[in-house]
Design a protein around this motif. Sequence first.
Motif, PDB file in Angstrom:
ATOM      1  N   ARG A  55       0.819  -1.221   0.000  1.00  0.00           N
ATOM      2  CA  ARG A  55       0.000   0.000   0.000  1.00  0.00           C
ATOM      3  C   ARG A  55       0.850   1.268   0.000  1.00  0.00           C
ATOM      4  NH1 ARG A  55      -2.901  -2.891   4.358  1.00  0.00           N
ATOM      5  NH2 ARG A  55      -4.685  -3.875   3.367  1.00  0.00           N
ATOM      6  N   GLY A  56       2.155   1.105   0.187  1.00  0.00           N
ATOM      7  CA  GLY A  56       3.050   2.264   0.221  1.00  0.00           C
ATOM      8  C   GLY A  56       3.139   2.934   1.572  1.00  0.00           C
ATOM      9  N   ARG A  57       2.625   2.295   2.597  1.00  0.00           N
ATOM     10  CA  ARG A  57       2.639   2.886   3.941  1.00  0.00           C
ATOM     11  C   ARG A  57       3.931   2.592   4.690  1.00  0.00           C
ATOM     12  NH1 ARG A  57      -1.880   2.300   7.590  1.00  0.00           N
ATOM     13  NH2 ARG A  57      -1.009   4.214   8.365  1.00  0.00           N
ATOM     14  N   ILE A  58       4.660   1.574   4.259  1.00  0.00           N
ATOM     15  CA  ILE A  58       5.976   1.265   4.827  1.00  0.00           C
ATOM     16  C   ILE A  58       6.970   1.311   3.674  1.00  0.00           C
ATOM     17  CG2 ILE A  58       7.424  -0.513   5.883  1.00  0.00           C
ATOM     18  CD1 ILE A  58       5.019  -1.463   7.450  1.00  0.00           C
ATOM     19  N   LEU A  59       8.007   2.132   3.834  1.00  0.00           N
ATOM     20  CA  LEU A  59       9.018   2.266   2.785  1.00  0.00           C
ATOM     21  C   LEU A  59      10.048   1.152   2.881  1.00  0.00           C
ATOM     22  CD1 LEU A  59       9.755   6.102   2.862  1.00  0.00           C
ATOM     23  CD2 LEU A  59       8.289   4.835   1.294  1.00  0.00           C
ATOM     24  N   ILE A  60      10.500   0.710   1.704  1.00  0.00           N
ATOM     25  CA  ILE A  60      11.533  -0.322   1.651  1.00  0.00           C
ATOM     26  C   ILE A  60      12.706   0.176   0.824  1.00  0.00           C
ATOM     27  CG2 ILE A  60       9.938  -2.247   1.977  1.00  0.00           C
ATOM     28  CD1 ILE A  60      10.173  -2.753  -1.086  1.00  0.00           C
ATOM     29  N   ARG A  61      13.831  -0.488   0.997  1.00  0.00           N
ATOM     30  CA  ARG A  61      15.012  -0.181   0.206  1.00  0.00           C
ATOM     31  C   ARG A  61      14.748  -0.630  -1.223  1.00  0.00           C
ATOM     32  NH1 ARG A  61      21.110  -2.157   1.629  1.00  0.00           N
ATOM     33  NH2 ARG A  61      22.134  -0.922   0.033  1.00  0.00           N
ATOM     34  N   GLU A  62      15.075   0.244  -2.171  1.00  0.00           N
ATOM     35  CA  GLU A  62      14.847  -0.092  -3.575  1.00  0.00           C
ATOM     36  C   GLU A  62      15.717  -1.267  -3.987  1.00  0.00           C
ATOM     37  OE1 GLU A  62      15.112   3.236  -6.222  1.00  0.00           O
ATOM     38  OE2 GLU A  62      13.929   4.495  -4.889  1.00  0.00           O
ATOM     39  N   LYS A  63      15.144  -2.124  -4.827  1.00  0.00           N
ATOM     40  CA  LYS A  63      15.870  -3.282  -5.346  1.00  0.00           C
ATOM     41  C   LYS A  63      15.856  -3.219  -6.862  1.00  0.00           C
ATOM     42  CE  LYS A  63      13.730  -6.887  -3.842  1.00  0.00           C
ATOM     43  NZ  LYS A  63      13.277  -8.152  -3.302  1.00  0.00           N
ATOM     44  N   ASN A  64      16.835  -3.851  -7.473  1.00  0.00           N
ATOM     45  CA  ASN A  64      16.838  -3.975  -8.924  1.00  0.00           C
ATOM     46  C   ASN A  64      15.732  -4.945  -9.331  1.00  0.00           C
ATOM     47  OD1 ASN A  64      19.069  -2.280  -9.272  1.00  0.00           O
ATOM     48  ND2 ASN A  64      20.477  -3.972  -8.922  1.00  0.00           N
ATOM     49  N   GLU A  65      15.112  -4.676 -10.455  1.00  0.00           N
ATOM     50  CA  GLU A  65      14.038  -5.539 -10.932  1.00  0.00           C
ATOM     51  C   GLU A  65      14.539  -6.971 -11.071  1.00  0.00           C
ATOM     52  OE1 GLU A  65      11.024  -5.762 -14.704  1.00  0.00           O
ATOM     53  OE2 GLU A  65      11.731  -3.802 -14.044  1.00  0.00           O
ATOM     54  N   GLY A  66      13.778  -7.912 -10.580  1.00  0.00           N
ATOM     55  CA  GLY A  66      14.144  -9.319 -10.659  1.00  0.00           C
ATOM     56  C   GLY A  66      15.113  -9.764  -9.576  1.00  0.00           C
ATOM     57  N   SER A  67      15.489  -8.847  -8.697  1.00  0.00           N
ATOM     58  CA  SER A  67      16.438  -9.176  -7.630  1.00  0.00           C
ATOM     59  C   SER A  67      15.813 -10.154  -6.644  1.00  0.00           C
ATOM     60  CB  SER A  67      16.844  -7.903  -6.890  1.00  0.00           C
ATOM     61  OG  SER A  67      17.608  -8.218  -5.759  1.00  0.00           O
ATOM     62  N   LYS A  68      16.624 -11.054  -6.139  1.00  0.00           N
ATOM     63  CA  LYS A  68      16.155 -12.016  -5.135  1.00  0.00           C
ATOM     64  C   LYS A  68      16.612 -11.626  -3.737  1.00  0.00           C
ATOM     65  CE  LYS A  68      15.830 -15.649  -8.450  1.00  0.00           C
ATOM     66  NZ  LYS A  68      14.967 -16.744  -8.546  1.00  0.00           N
ATOM     67  N   GLU A  69      17.079 -10.375  -3.590  1.00  0.00           N
ATOM     68  CA  GLU A  69      17.489  -9.877  -2.281  1.00  0.00           C
ATOM     69  C   GLU A  69      16.281  -9.843  -1.344  1.00  0.00           C
ATOM     70  OE1 GLU A  69      18.826  -5.950  -3.121  1.00  0.00           O
ATOM     71  OE2 GLU A  69      20.782  -6.589  -3.825  1.00  0.00           O
ATOM     72  N   ALA A  70      16.551  -9.896  -0.073  1.00  0.00           N
ATOM     73  CA  ALA A  70      15.488  -9.772   0.916  1.00  0.00           C
ATOM     74  C   ALA A  70      14.897  -8.366   0.857  1.00  0.00           C
ATOM     75  CB  ALA A  70      16.040 -10.036   2.317  1.00  0.00           C
ATOM     76  N   VAL A  71      13.615  -8.260   1.152  1.00  0.00           N
ATOM     77  CA  VAL A  71      12.971  -6.956   1.266  1.00  0.00           C
ATOM     78  C   VAL A  71      13.461  -6.332   2.561  1.00  0.00           C
ATOM     79  CG1 VAL A  71      10.764  -5.770   1.584  1.00  0.00           C
ATOM     80  CG2 VAL A  71      10.943  -7.674  -0.032  1.00  0.00           C
ATOM     81  N   LEU A  72      14.008  -5.115   2.467  1.00  0.00           N
ATOM     82  CA  LEU A  72      14.529  -4.424   3.639  1.00  0.00           C
ATOM     83  C   LEU A  72      13.689  -3.182   3.922  1.00  0.00           C
ATOM     84  CD1 LEU A  72      18.357  -4.723   2.981  1.00  0.00           C
ATOM     85  CD2 LEU A  72      16.947  -6.082   4.542  1.00  0.00           C
ATOM     86  N   VAL A  73      13.154  -3.125   5.134  1.00  0.00           N
ATOM     87  CA  VAL A  73      12.294  -2.026   5.564  1.00  0.00           C
ATOM     88  C   VAL A  73      13.160  -0.866   6.029  1.00  0.00           C
ATOM     89  CG1 VAL A  73      10.552  -1.344   7.254  1.00  0.00           C
ATOM     90  CG2 VAL A  73      10.465  -3.622   6.228  1.00  0.00           C
ATOM     91  N   ASN A  74      12.791   0.337   5.620  1.00  0.00           N
ATOM     92  CA  ASN A  74      13.510   1.549   5.986  1.00  0.00           C
ATOM     93  C   ASN A  74      13.081   1.960   7.402  1.00  0.00           C
ATOM     94  OD1 ASN A  74      14.214   4.306   6.331  1.00  0.00           O
ATOM     95  ND2 ASN A  74      14.367   4.541   4.111  1.00  0.00           N
ATOM     96  N   MET A  75      13.929   1.686   8.376  1.00  0.00           N
ATOM     97  CA  MET A  75      13.611   1.977   9.769  1.00  0.00           C
ATOM     98  C   MET A  75      13.651   3.467  10.077  1.00  0.00           C
ATOM     99  SD  MET A  75      12.787  -0.906  10.949  1.00  0.00           S
ATOM    100  CE  MET A  75      12.747  -0.663  12.717  1.00  0.00           C
ATOM    101  N   LEU A  76      14.485   4.210   9.365  1.00  0.00           N
ATOM    102  CA  LEU A  76      14.543   5.651   9.570  1.00  0.00           C
ATOM    103  C   LEU A  76      13.210   6.289   9.190  1.00  0.00           C
ATOM    104  CD1 LEU A  76      16.103   8.152  10.355  1.00  0.00           C
ATOM    105  CD2 LEU A  76      17.055   8.214   8.058  1.00  0.00           C
TER     106      LEU A  76
END
Length: 75
Positions: free
Chosen positions: A32-53
């Motif tokens: 919903r866009g209410r919690i921001l995450i670190r941007e990832k490259n399209e197709g990346s299998k990195e973990a979703v990282l929440v922006n705590m700041l």
Amino acid sequence: MQITIDTPYTTVRELSRRSGQSERAIRNEIERGRILIREKNEGSKEAVLVNMLALAIEAAEQVERVAKSHAASKR
């Protein structure tokens, strides 16, 4: 007010553990866009990282709004 953040980003699982919200609820808020995450490259299998700041700033702004509202209602 002073806020200390131990890490700028954290995983959805760790935020779930810290907040008591389910991982699904957190992922819904991300979608919903209410919690921001670190941007990832399209197709990346990195973990979703929440922006705590961003979460800390949101919480601080909420405190400011509530404090102003309470002060105004006491007049």
